[in-house]
Design an enzyme around this catalytic site. Structure first.
Site, PDB file in Angstrom:
ATOM      1  N   LYS A  13      24.959 -14.509 -24.927  1.00  0.00           N
ATOM      2  CA  LYS A  13      23.880 -14.451 -23.927  1.00  0.00           C
ATOM      3  C   LYS A  13      22.772 -13.467 -24.298  1.00  0.00           C
ATOM      4  CE  LYS A  13      26.522 -17.291 -22.004  1.00  0.00           C
ATOM      5  NZ  LYS A  13      26.369 -18.663 -22.445  1.00  0.00           N
ATOM      6  N   GLY A  41      29.322 -19.294 -17.164  1.00  0.00           N
ATOM      7  CA  GLY A  41      30.038 -19.998 -16.109  1.00  0.00           C
ATOM      8  C   GLY A  41      30.762 -19.070 -15.141  1.00  0.00           C
ATOM      9  N   GLY A  42      30.270 -17.824 -15.019  1.00  0.00           N
ATOM     10  CA  GLY A  42      30.833 -16.924 -14.001  1.00  0.00           C
ATOM     11  C   GLY A  42      31.922 -15.994 -14.506  1.00  0.00           C
ATOM     12  N   LYS A  77      18.907  -7.995 -13.109  1.00  0.00           N
ATOM     13  CA  LYS A  77      18.612  -7.841 -11.688  1.00  0.00           C
ATOM     14  C   LYS A  77      19.346  -8.952 -10.943  1.00  0.00           C
ATOM     15  CE  LYS A  77      15.008  -7.078  -8.338  1.00  0.00           C
ATOM     16  NZ  LYS A  77      15.910  -6.027  -7.807  1.00  0.00           N
ATOM     17  N   ILE A 133      19.702 -11.779  -8.386  1.00  0.00           N
ATOM     18  CA  ILE A 133      18.884 -12.726  -7.627  1.00  0.00           C
ATOM     19  C   ILE A 133      19.754 -13.206  -6.463  1.00  0.00           C
ATOM     20  CG2 ILE A 133      17.497 -14.853  -7.762  1.00  0.00           C
ATOM     21  CD1 ILE A 133      16.590 -12.730  -9.797  1.00  0.00           C
ATOM     22  N   GLU A 143      21.403 -19.853 -18.709  1.00  0.00           N
ATOM     23  CA  GLU A 143      22.087 -20.124 -19.964  1.00  0.00           C
ATOM     24  C   GLU A 143      21.805 -21.552 -20.406  1.00  0.00           C
ATOM     25  OE1 GLU A 143      26.657 -20.432 -18.801  1.00  0.00           O
ATOM     26  OE2 GLU A 143      25.814 -18.577 -18.018  1.00  0.00           O
ATOM     27  N   ASN A 193      23.651 -24.951 -21.972  1.00  0.00           N
ATOM     28  CA  ASN A 193      24.919 -25.619 -22.270  1.00  0.00           C
ATOM     29  C   ASN A 193      24.681 -26.598 -23.406  1.00  0.00           C
ATOM     30  OD1 ASN A 193      26.241 -24.259 -20.148  1.00  0.00           O
ATOM     31  ND2 ASN A 193      25.302 -25.684 -18.711  1.00  0.00           N
ATOM     32  N   ARG A 230      26.150 -29.106 -24.730  1.00  0.00           N
ATOM     33  CA  ARG A 230      27.046 -30.267 -24.698  1.00  0.00           C
ATOM     34  C   ARG A 230      26.527 -31.283 -23.687  1.00  0.00           C
ATOM     35  NH1 ARG A 230      29.244 -26.418 -21.092  1.00  0.00           N
ATOM     36  NH2 ARG A 230      29.082 -27.285 -18.990  1.00  0.00           N
TER      37      ARG A 230
HETATM   38  C1  MV4 Z   1      23.407 -14.545 -11.469  1.00  0.00           C
HETATM   39  C2  MV4 Z   1      23.302 -14.609 -10.067  1.00  0.00           C
HETATM   40  C3  MV4 Z   1      22.378 -13.778  -9.461  1.00  0.00           C
HETATM   41  N1  MV4 Z   1      21.640 -12.930 -10.202  1.00  0.00           N
HETATM   42  N2  MV4 Z   1      22.645 -13.690 -12.157  1.00  0.00           N
HETATM   43  C4  MV4 Z   1      27.149 -17.448 -11.918  1.00  0.00           C
HETATM   44  C5  MV4 Z   1      27.555 -18.285 -13.074  1.00  0.00           C
HETATM   45  C6  MV4 Z   1      26.793 -17.786 -14.246  1.00  0.00           C
HETATM   46  N3  MV4 Z   1      26.310 -18.882 -15.002  1.00  0.00           N
HETATM   47  C7  MV4 Z   1      25.701 -16.980 -13.680  1.00  0.00           C
HETATM   48  N4  MV4 Z   1      25.928 -16.864 -12.267  1.00  0.00           N
HETATM   49  C8  MV4 Z   1      25.076 -16.162 -11.484  1.00  0.00           C
HETATM   50  N5  MV4 Z   1      24.267 -15.309 -12.137  1.00  0.00           N
HETATM   51  C9  MV4 Z   1      21.787 -12.911 -11.530  1.00  0.00           C
HETATM   52  N6  MV4 Z   1      21.054 -12.060 -12.231  1.00  0.00           N
HETATM   53  C10 MV4 Z   1      24.102 -15.510  -9.376  1.00  0.00           C
HETATM   54  C11 MV4 Z   1      25.000 -16.288 -10.086  1.00  0.00           C
HETATM   55  C12 MV4 Z   1      25.802 -17.180  -9.320  1.00  0.00           C
HETATM   56  C13 MV4 Z   1      25.662 -18.568  -9.466  1.00  0.00           C
HETATM   57  C14 MV4 Z   1      24.769 -19.122 -10.368  1.00  0.00           C
HETATM   58  C15 MV4 Z   1      24.659 -20.489 -10.496  1.00  0.00           C
HETATM   59  C16 MV4 Z   1      25.449 -21.317  -9.712  1.00  0.00           C
HETATM   60  C17 MV4 Z   1      26.336 -20.783  -8.839  1.00  0.00           C
HETATM   61  C18 MV4 Z   1      26.467 -19.404  -8.695  1.00  0.00           C
HETATM   62  C19 MV4 Z   1      27.380 -18.877  -7.782  1.00  0.00           C
HETATM   63  C20 MV4 Z   1      27.504 -17.527  -7.643  1.00  0.00           C
HETATM   64  C21 MV4 Z   1      26.729 -16.675  -8.431  1.00  0.00           C
END
Ligand code: MV4
Length: 496
Positions: free
Chosen positions: A110, A158-159, A195, A197, A282, A284, A286
């Protein structure tokens, strides 16, 4: 086909249309699986555990050589985003239907991805551009950025390996926790700061890139209906999007693919706030589970494009040839119990009646008598509907879920039916907190006794469906257009 389940069958369907012979691979747990039956040839690759079969690079390469396979499609999951596998195929003279090892590694890390993306002029979430070295420096940085922030593992995605930090005293413990989790999960403890969001939308753009540097985007997918980082429902177009922002984000998605020297089908994920500020999250590298909604609305078979690109053909579409026609929604049908914390429910399918009819696509792989193994993801199928408008697509999804019957295993079907009647979903007024926000209505389902508005809507809807599906009573009067029936029906009619 280095995969199993619905995606293996879906890819082989396109191969059959293109006159391409297919080879399935299967573990001991998949001897009776549909992907084995659908293929032209099948090779056994080992015991049920993925690490001994579908994740075993040597076994897959051996199967390809044994059958003289020209190319390997990795599907999603398993080896699909494994740079070593892409590289190994190349070294063995087998075409990997996907991007180069370099593109995969660049986007898999990342911190590297953020640097590449910034250079391409695409907005990324404000934060650090290098791994955290000293804890004191991180505290200073976080005070500059402002709380809340997220600590994220560079190797994550993916979390996984993420920590939300709300207060200054949590900073150092969160960094340490994220680092040790990242080390254990990825063997790499690099973490960085973003930060936070709050209440974001997850909106992703589909791209296609050929070997000649041509890149197009196939518009967005709204994927905010998710539970614990697992998508539940996806739709396109996004109810949040405007034509201007769509165009701008699409151009940025193309810029990301170009910066990564990308080849094949890929997805650029953005988080988007309520004011339509968007940031790269990010990429993906695929084909994704939810790709059929894009196929339906844009009218392009993404697997066919992947194969043609891998075969060295130039893209035949220009950006200006593409448009979104109508609205598509996908529901993921899992063998799990929505009334018992979604615990997986593998087992034998005793009966299945699949939804059919205009505007319905059902990408599955199970059949009556098939036993869903407990070793793999419990996805049964994906139900994709199309409508001229979002309202029509929702109505079509409701009737499709209504007529989808599975016995033998518990499924998420009734949970999805409830979502289709929740006011926030119907209004297109939702973000990634949707399921949590509507938890009470969604989880209690039939047991909800409160005065909740959504339950009333669900009850009214079930009533409406029962009226439509009931068998007409035998009547002495052969004129079936008796007035009481017509009145009853008109009351419930919806016009689109
Ligand atoms: C975040 C965010 C808020 N602020 N980054 C979750 C999965 C991973 N791909 C990144 N994720 C998040 N990153 C910042 N700076 C909130 C999430 C997030 C989220 C993002 C996309 C879809 C579902 C989500 C569920 C919880 C948190």
């Amino acid at each position: 086909m280095a995969n199993r389940g619905e995606i293996a069958v879906r890819v082989m369907r396109t191969c059959r249309e293109m006159g391409i012979k297919t080879v399935a691979v299967f573990s001991d747990a998949d001897r009776t699986s549909m992907h084995v039956r659908y293929s032209d040839e099948a090779v056994h690759i080992g015991p049920p555990l993925s690490s001994d079969s579908y994740l075993n690079i040597d076994k897959i390469i051996e199967a390809a050589k044994q059958t003289n396979a020209d190319a390997i499609h990795p599907g999603y999951g398993f080896l699909s985003e494994n740079a070593e596998f892409s590289d190994r195929c190349k070294k063995e003279g087998i075409t990997f239907i996907g991007p180069s090892a370099d593109s995969i590694s660049q986007m898999g890390d990342k911190i590297t991805a953020r640097k590449t993306i910034i250079k391409a002029g695409v907005p990324v979430v404000p934060g650090t551009m290098d791994p955290i070295e000293k804890e004191e420096d991180a505290v200073t940085k976080i005070n500059e950025i402002g709380l809340p922030v997220m600590i994220k593992a560079s190797a994550g995605g993916g979390g996984k390996g993420m920590r939300l930090v709300n207060a200054e005293k949590e900073i150092i413990p969160s960094i340490r926790a994220a680092k040790s989790e990242a080390k254990a999960a990825f063997g790499n403890d690099a973490v960085y700061i973003e930060k936070y969001i709050s209440s974001p939308h997850h909106i992703e753009f589909q791209v296609l890139a050929d070997k000649f540097g041509n890149v197009i985007h196939l518009f967005e997918r709204e994927c905010s209906v998710q539970r614990r980082h697992q998508k539940v429902i996806e739709e396109t177009p996004s109810p949040l999007m405007t034509p201007e922002v769509r165009n701008e984000m699409g151009n940025h998605a193309v810029a990301v693919a170009k910066a990564a020297k990308y080849e094949g089908a890929g997805t650029i994920e953005f988080i988007v706030d309520d004011n339509l500020n968007y940031y790269f999250l990010e990429m993906n590298t695929r084909l994704q589970v939810e790709h059929p909604i894009t196929e339906r609305v844009v009218g392009i078979d993404l697997v066919k494009e992947q194969i043609n690109i891998a075969n060295g053909l130039e893209l035949t579409y220009k950006q200006e040839d593409l448009s979104q026609n109508g609205h598509a929604i996908e529901c993921r049908i899992y063998a799990e119990d929505p009334d018992n914390n979604f615990i997986p429910s593998p087992g034998k399918i005793l009966h299945i009646t699949e939804p059919l009819g205009f505007g319905v696509r059902h990408d599955g792989y199970v059949y009556e008598g098939y036993e869903i193994p407990h070793y793999y993801d419990p996805l049964i199928s994906k139900l994709i509907v199309w409508g001229k408008t979002r309202e029509e697509a929702i109505a079509r999804m409701r009737r499709s879920l209504f007529s989808y019957k599975i016995t033998g295993v518990k499924t998420s079907i009734k949970f999805l039916e409830r979502i289709m009647s929740v006011p926030d979903f119907v209004d297109g007024n939702y973000n990634t907190h949707f399921i949590e926000k509507n938890r009470k209505i969604l989880n209690q389902g039939d047991k909800c006794k409160g005065d909740c508005k959504a339950m009333a809507i669900i009850a009214a809807f079930v009533d409406y469906e029962q009226k439509l599906s009931k068998v007409a009573p035998k009547s002495d009067n052969q004129n079936s257009n008796s007035s009481w029936k017509l009145n009853n029906r008109r009351k419930n009619m919806v016009r689109f």
